[in-house]
Design a protein around this motif. Sequence first.
Motif, PDB file in Angstrom:
ATOM      1  N   HIS A   2      26.372  45.385  12.584  1.00  0.00           N
ATOM      2  CA  HIS A   2      26.095  45.398  11.146  1.00  0.00           C
ATOM      3  C   HIS A   2      26.693  44.157  10.485  1.00  0.00           C
ATOM      4  O   HIS A   2      27.787  43.723  10.842  1.00  0.00           O
TER       5      HIS A   2
ATOM      6  N   LEU B  15      26.788  55.152   2.226  1.00  0.00           N
ATOM      7  CA  LEU B  15      27.638  55.092   3.414  1.00  0.00           C
ATOM      8  C   LEU B  15      26.881  54.414   4.543  1.00  0.00           C
ATOM      9  O   LEU B  15      25.723  54.748   4.817  1.00  0.00           O
TER      10      LEU B  15
ATOM     11  N   GLU C 218      27.068  53.832   8.493  1.00  0.00           N
ATOM     12  CA  GLU C 218      27.716  54.242   9.740  1.00  0.00           C
ATOM     13  C   GLU C 218      27.617  53.092  10.735  1.00  0.00           C
ATOM     14  O   GLU C 218      26.546  52.794  11.257  1.00  0.00           O
ATOM     15  N   VAL C 219      28.739  52.431  10.992  1.00  0.00           N
ATOM     16  CA  VAL C 219      28.763  51.326  11.943  1.00  0.00           C
ATOM     17  C   VAL C 219      28.841  51.862  13.366  1.00  0.00           C
ATOM     18  O   VAL C 219      28.193  51.349  14.285  1.00  0.00           O
TER      19      VAL C 219
ATOM     20  N   ARG D 193      33.025  53.326   9.611  1.00  0.00           N
ATOM     21  CA  ARG D 193      31.983  53.303   8.601  1.00  0.00           C
ATOM     22  C   ARG D 193      32.506  52.593   7.361  1.00  0.00           C
ATOM     23  O   ARG D 193      33.718  52.452   7.165  1.00  0.00           O
TER      24      ARG D 193
ATOM     25  N   ARG E 157      31.865  52.335   2.983  1.00  0.00           N
ATOM     26  CA  ARG E 157      31.269  52.946   1.798  1.00  0.00           C
ATOM     27  C   ARG E 157      31.141  51.883   0.716  1.00  0.00           C
ATOM     28  O   ARG E 157      32.116  51.197   0.385  1.00  0.00           O
TER      29      ARG E 157
END
Length: 464
Positions: free
Chosen positions: A53, A98, A100-101, A106, A108
């Motif tokens: 990400h 949110l 989610e990695v 994660r 936010r």
Amino acid sequence: MESGIDVRVIETSSLGDRSYLANDGEAALVVDPQRDVDRIIALAGRLGTRITHVVETHIHNDYVSGGLELCRLTGATYAMAAADHVAFQRTPLSDGDLLEVSPRMRVRAVATPGHTFHHLAYVLEGPDGTEGVFTGGSLLFGTTGRTDLLGREHAEALARRQHASAHRLADLLPEGAQVWPTHGFGGFCSAARAEGGTSTVGRERERNPALRLAADEFVAHTLAGLDTYPAYYAHMGVTNLAGPEPVDLRPPAVADPHHLRLRLAAGEWVVDLRNRKAYARAHLAGTVSLALDGPMATWLGWLIDWGAPLTLLGQSADEVARAQRDLVRIGIDRVAAAATGTPEQMAAEPGQVRSTDTADFADLAAALEGRVPDGLPEPGAVLDVRLGREWEGSHVAGAVHIPLPELSRRVDEVPEGAVWVHCGGGYRATAAASLLARVGRRVVVVDDDFATAADQGVPVTASA
């Protein structure tokens, strides 16, 4: 890695910025990457992690983002504010979303307008709870991001939102949460220079004006501290919204002495990357001194006509390569030519090699009293090329003030005679002297620390 998340800083000191790579041992998140993404990919490789990400806190106005290219190369998800309308595919994020990695990491999104209208901060959460917050240009170390980059007409309104955003982050996060800003380390995107290398929300509560002052006081404080910023910023946001092209760092064409002389004769930008003392001792006539040991890219991007042909001169190919890397970060992608070696080796004829007179503030004090040091010309003018806030703080009595970015178009305002030019430490003064020498002026560089000027006998005054 037993628990928690490892956050690595990727420093770009030449622009005063930081990018980050957060890694849980398997997946990695990259925040606000610079354009030369090879160093980020190399870091991930050394850590044995995969970049999954990439997030942007805002559309950057001080550098070309590497986010799009990094995602092209790694297949990572690219996320940024939904309200920023860009010309490429990305994952849009809004306040509270949110990301989610991995199962253990994660982030936010938190809306933190102020530096820009749609700015987001990212709270990093791991197995043990909140780790910290990537604040971009919102809450910095002891300061905040400047609020005038989208136009002076928005500066006050954005300053109020910046104050509210800082308080929102401080109220939302535990005191021990780490603060990881992008800006504030010497560039022009912060309202003031950051203090220290690390910080927490609790520490910022104690020292940050955004958290210590009431809204009206903070707005007045912020607006009073804003000075000019580099002209090339006008191109950065446009490029980032459109989607930057991939970086090309192949070596430029080699310019031999004959071609260098032709480029100089044509008035092109030929930039000497060597340190300013080496430049003063010997350089090619007509070259501009912007040494690689200082903020070369910032000042070159500010001074050069955008898109003008550019030739780089360095002591080695490595110096030229380092300069290219700095320049692509601000969107100067094409270097017309380069040469390496000594000025004598680059000259087509001996008369091309020149030197520049240098002095210190003790010499200037003596010259102003009529005791001109041997070998130096009597000052026809003292020229201060610092920025406005620096001048207002204090300056040499009777000096002429023309900030370096304005010098080329205001050179006719410099009084006749030899020009003794100074700045805060010598870097900008040498650059200014090289610009003046290009138009035939006799110059002396006061290569000294301005903070010592009064102690050395120079008459110093403050603006009214």
